[in-house]
Design an enzyme around this catalytic site. Sequence first.
Site, mmCIF file in Angstrom:
data_model
loop_
_atom_site.group_PDB
_atom_site.id
_atom_site.type_symbol
_atom_site.label_atom_id
_atom_site.label_comp_id
_atom_site.label_asym_id
_atom_site.label_seq_id
_atom_site.Cartn_x
_atom_site.Cartn_y
_atom_site.Cartn_z
ATOM 1 N N GLU A 35 0.842 -1.209 0.000
ATOM 2 C CA GLU A 35 0.000 0.000 0.000
ATOM 3 C C GLU A 35 0.876 1.257 0.000
ATOM 4 O O GLU A 35 2.094 1.182 0.135
ATOM 5 C CB GLU A 35 -0.909 0.035 1.242
ATOM 6 C CG GLU A 35 -2.325 -0.465 1.000
ATOM 7 C CD GLU A 35 -3.179 0.504 0.205
ATOM 8 O OE1 GLU A 35 -2.628 1.500 -0.328
ATOM 9 O OE2 GLU A 35 -4.387 0.282 0.091
ATOM 10 N N ARG A 79 -7.423 1.834 13.125
ATOM 11 C CA ARG A 79 -6.037 2.186 12.784
ATOM 12 C C ARG A 79 -6.042 3.120 11.595
ATOM 13 O O ARG A 79 -7.013 3.189 10.834
ATOM 14 C CB ARG A 79 -5.212 0.939 12.465
ATOM 15 C CG ARG A 79 -5.624 0.203 11.210
ATOM 16 C CD ARG A 79 -4.493 -0.671 10.688
ATOM 17 N NE ARG A 79 -4.863 -1.515 9.568
ATOM 18 C CZ ARG A 79 -4.919 -1.113 8.295
ATOM 19 N NH1 ARG A 79 -4.661 0.153 7.982
ATOM 20 N NH2 ARG A 79 -5.256 -1.955 7.336
ATOM 21 N N ASN A 136 -5.161 4.289 7.918
ATOM 22 C CA ASN A 136 -5.012 3.581 6.654
ATOM 23 C C ASN A 136 -4.281 4.501 5.678
ATOM 24 O O ASN A 136 -3.211 4.999 6.007
ATOM 25 C CB ASN A 136 -6.371 3.116 6.131
ATOM 26 C CG ASN A 136 -6.263 1.968 5.138
ATOM 27 O OD1 ASN A 136 -5.376 1.118 5.264
ATOM 28 N ND2 ASN A 136 -7.139 1.931 4.158
ATOM 29 N N ASP A 162 -11.260 -4.786 12.197
ATOM 30 C CA ASP A 162 -11.697 -6.155 12.450
ATOM 31 C C ASP A 162 -12.312 -6.717 11.168
ATOM 32 O O ASP A 162 -13.354 -6.264 10.717
ATOM 33 C CB ASP A 162 -12.729 -6.182 13.582
ATOM 34 C CG ASP A 162 -13.100 -7.594 14.012
ATOM 35 O OD1 ASP A 162 -12.826 -8.537 13.240
ATOM 36 O OD2 ASP A 162 -13.667 -7.752 15.095
ATOM 37 N N ASN A 171 -9.575 5.470 2.594
ATOM 38 C CA ASN A 171 -8.646 4.870 1.635
ATOM 39 C C ASN A 171 -8.094 5.909 0.663
ATOM 40 O O ASN A 171 -7.666 6.974 1.080
ATOM 41 C CB ASN A 171 -9.316 3.696 0.917
ATOM 42 C CG ASN A 171 -8.445 2.458 0.947
ATOM 43 O OD1 ASN A 171 -7.229 2.528 0.796
ATOM 44 N ND2 ASN A 171 -9.057 1.300 1.148
ATOM 45 N N ASP A 213 -9.947 1.023 -3.827
ATOM 46 C CA ASP A 213 -8.931 1.052 -2.769
ATOM 47 C C ASP A 213 -8.082 2.318 -2.904
ATOM 48 O O ASP A 213 -8.535 3.399 -2.593
ATOM 49 C CB ASP A 213 -8.092 -0.234 -2.852
ATOM 50 C CG ASP A 213 -7.305 -0.530 -1.598
ATOM 51 O OD1 ASP A 213 -6.834 0.425 -0.962
ATOM 52 O OD2 ASP A 213 -7.129 -1.710 -1.249
#
Length: 300
Positions: free
Chosen positions: A17, A111, A113, A131, A163, A211
Amino acid sequence: MPYKLEPIPNGETLIGEGPHWDIETQSLYFVDIDVAKLLRYDYKQNKTYSAVLEGEKFASFIIPVEGESGKFVVGCDRRIAIVAWDGVSAIAKVERVVNEVQPGKEFVLNRLNDGKADPRGRLVAGTMYNDQKDLFSQRKGELYSFEKGKPVKVIKSDVGISNGLTWNEKTNKFYFIDSADFDVKEYDYNLDTGVASNPRVVFKHDTYLPDGMTIDSDGNIYIATFTGHTVYKVNPSTTEILLEIKFPCKQITSAAFGGPNLDILYVTTSRLNDQPSPAGSTYKVTGLGVRGLPMSKARI
């Protein structure tokens, strides 16, 4: 249009990423999120170096810090950290923490990203619920703007999976992907204040999960689809799909233009959930006939 795919050497990741092309070093920096690994592909050497980020569980993005050689801003869990790495050593270390978002037990599974620096050098990054069993129903994420010397600003709340993001400075537009919405939104973006407003959907896919994202010098955006084998080239003004760049693996995570002429599209992928080879490879795509825009370093 003919184009060519080629994996870069030793660019394999679990979840690649955050690709960032650094003009100064002619290097592609990217991360392997869930194993807290930093990677650097050296264009001239055609070689990839990697480092484990000592003491961390996640490394969500990596952006060079303006004016500080060998220093990077990295997303570590919910912390914005300054990391020292020479781009060669097998270990990198957090030097200091700049900020932490969403502290407290309520956000323990959140968290950071994706993150990038906007054209003025502000860090823009967001959070997501981490999760896998309940990834889409929780909308506890937020998108933030971190400007040097100023308090953190919340650009957007009610985010599912924060994202991809990119900017068109000529038109004062900001593009943002909340993967849980299965779309890309265009915002009016005030470069003086960092405020985003007036969202408009410019790409939506009912099946494939958008994404990461980048932009070319013509203002077309390139959208990686995590479940779709494809990077879509889209004209955001008309919402027309101009090109579908197909890959031999399913989970396409992000893209960035690089190379000496900014005409190579580098694309990260994932082998999460035991995807077969060549899943997890990092590709360079040539022959597209377009150029990208220089990526900004972070002022932080």
